[in-house]
Write an enzyme that holds these catalytic residues in place. Structure first.
Site, PDB file in Angstrom:
ATOM      1  N   ASP A  20      -7.786   4.444  -8.794  1.00  0.00           N
ATOM      2  CA  ASP A  20      -8.713   3.819  -9.754  1.00  0.00           C
ATOM      3  C   ASP A  20      -8.798   4.643 -11.041  1.00  0.00           C
ATOM      4  OD1 ASP A  20     -10.453   1.840 -10.581  1.00  0.00           O
ATOM      5  OD2 ASP A  20     -12.214   2.811  -9.722  1.00  0.00           O
ATOM      6  N   HIS A  37      -2.132   1.261 -16.799  1.00  0.00           N
ATOM      7  CA  HIS A  37      -1.443   0.831 -15.580  1.00  0.00           C
ATOM      8  C   HIS A  37      -0.019   1.389 -15.542  1.00  0.00           C
ATOM      9  CE1 HIS A  37      -4.848  -1.526 -14.565  1.00  0.00           C
ATOM     10  NE2 HIS A  37      -4.688  -2.441 -15.513  1.00  0.00           N
ATOM     11  N   LEU A 131       9.383   8.931   4.462  1.00  0.00           N
ATOM     12  CA  LEU A 131       8.002   8.613   4.069  1.00  0.00           C
ATOM     13  C   LEU A 131       7.835   7.104   4.097  1.00  0.00           C
ATOM     14  CD1 LEU A 131       5.333   9.752   2.529  1.00  0.00           C
ATOM     15  CD2 LEU A 131       6.471   8.917   0.479  1.00  0.00           C
TER      16      LEU A 131
END
Ligand code: IPE
Ligand code: IPE
Ligand code: MG
Length: 243
Positions: A20, A37, A131
């Site tokens: 956030d 973003h 991962l």
């Protein structure tokens, strides 16, 4: 900065991240929210690059919530485009790093072409095991629970499961994270002390760590701070002693 005095012996198998603060990061720099973003994508790339050094095996990153559709349509379409572009651009590097890409959320509601590129990326990286990067996209914990309840009702109706056999394990298996362990630690950047509908079921005993740092500024130093804080936590799971 791999500080040799820092020992990470508390295993973090699964790290959740509520990414956030992109908009506020941009605003403070006098930039459009879209620039925030874009910078946010770079921050996620950084995290993916260093996660292995701290024995993190799974990252679930909250990228777009079921509530985020309520933003101006220009921001929503920018985000959808950014996601599609990022996947195309990064897939080779993810593949090289041994990253297995996954997605959770109501993916069927995403634009058709985005969905196709997600499917391709998932299929291409399915055999990778360094991962797991699990991206939550059009994800909401409540929507996930609703969908799980529907699936279970279906199983009961078809006679495959009896009501007496509905237990936590069966419910967990219907969750979009089915097969993944619950997150050990959830990091939220941007300073808000809330889950905002992230992994409601799975976060039952996750440790939470909040930093005021905006997501685009999240770096290795911040990760280390979070991991050090996590190490000091006593995870009791309702018992008296830590296990
Ligand atoms: C998080 O950053 C990214 C998404 C929710 C897509 P925000 O866009 O929420 O940034 P702030 O919270 O407005 O600063
Ligand atoms: C949470 O951030 C969702 C994501 C990071 C994708 P929001 O910005 O949507 O959360 P609220 O509105 O502050 O609760
Ligand atoms: Mg926000």
């Amino acid at each position: 900065m791999n500080d040799p005095t820092v020992r990470f012996d508390a295993a973090i198998n699964h790290l959740g991240v509520i990414m956030d603060g992109n908009g506020r990061w941009a605003k403070q720099k006098g930039l459009p929210r879209s620039a925030g973003h874009q910078a946010g994508v770079q921050a996620l790339k950084r995290l993916v690059s260093v996660a292995g050094e701290y024995n993190i095996r799974i990252i679930t990153a909250f990228a777009f919530s079921t509530e985020n559709w309520q933003r101006p349509s220009s921001e929503v379409s920018f985000l959808m485009r950014l996601l599609a572009e990022t996947i195309t651009k990064e897939i080779d590097e993810l593949e090289e790093k041994g990253v297995h890409l996954r997605f959770i959320g109501r993916l069927q509601e995403l634009p058709e072409d985005l969905l196709r590129s997600l499917d391709r990326a998932v299929a291409r990286t399915a055999a990778n095991d360094k991962l797991v990067l699990n991206v939550a996209l059009n994800y909401g914990g409540r929507a996930e629970i609703v969908d799980a309840v529907r699936k279970i009702a279906d199983l009961v109706q078809e006679g495959q499961v009896s009501i007496d056999n509905i237990d936590e394990e069966l419910v967990a298996r219907q969750m979009m994270t089915g097969g993944l362990p619950d997150p050990d630690l959830i990091i939220r950047t941007g300073g808000e002390h809330r889950l905002s509908n992230f992994l409601l079921w799975q976060a039952a005993y996750s440790e939470l760590w909040v930093t005021p740092t905006y997501w685009p500024d999240f770096d290795r130093r911040e990760l280390v701070r979070a991991l050090l804080a996590y190490q000091l936590r006593k995870r009791r799971f309702g018992r008296i002693h830590e296990i």
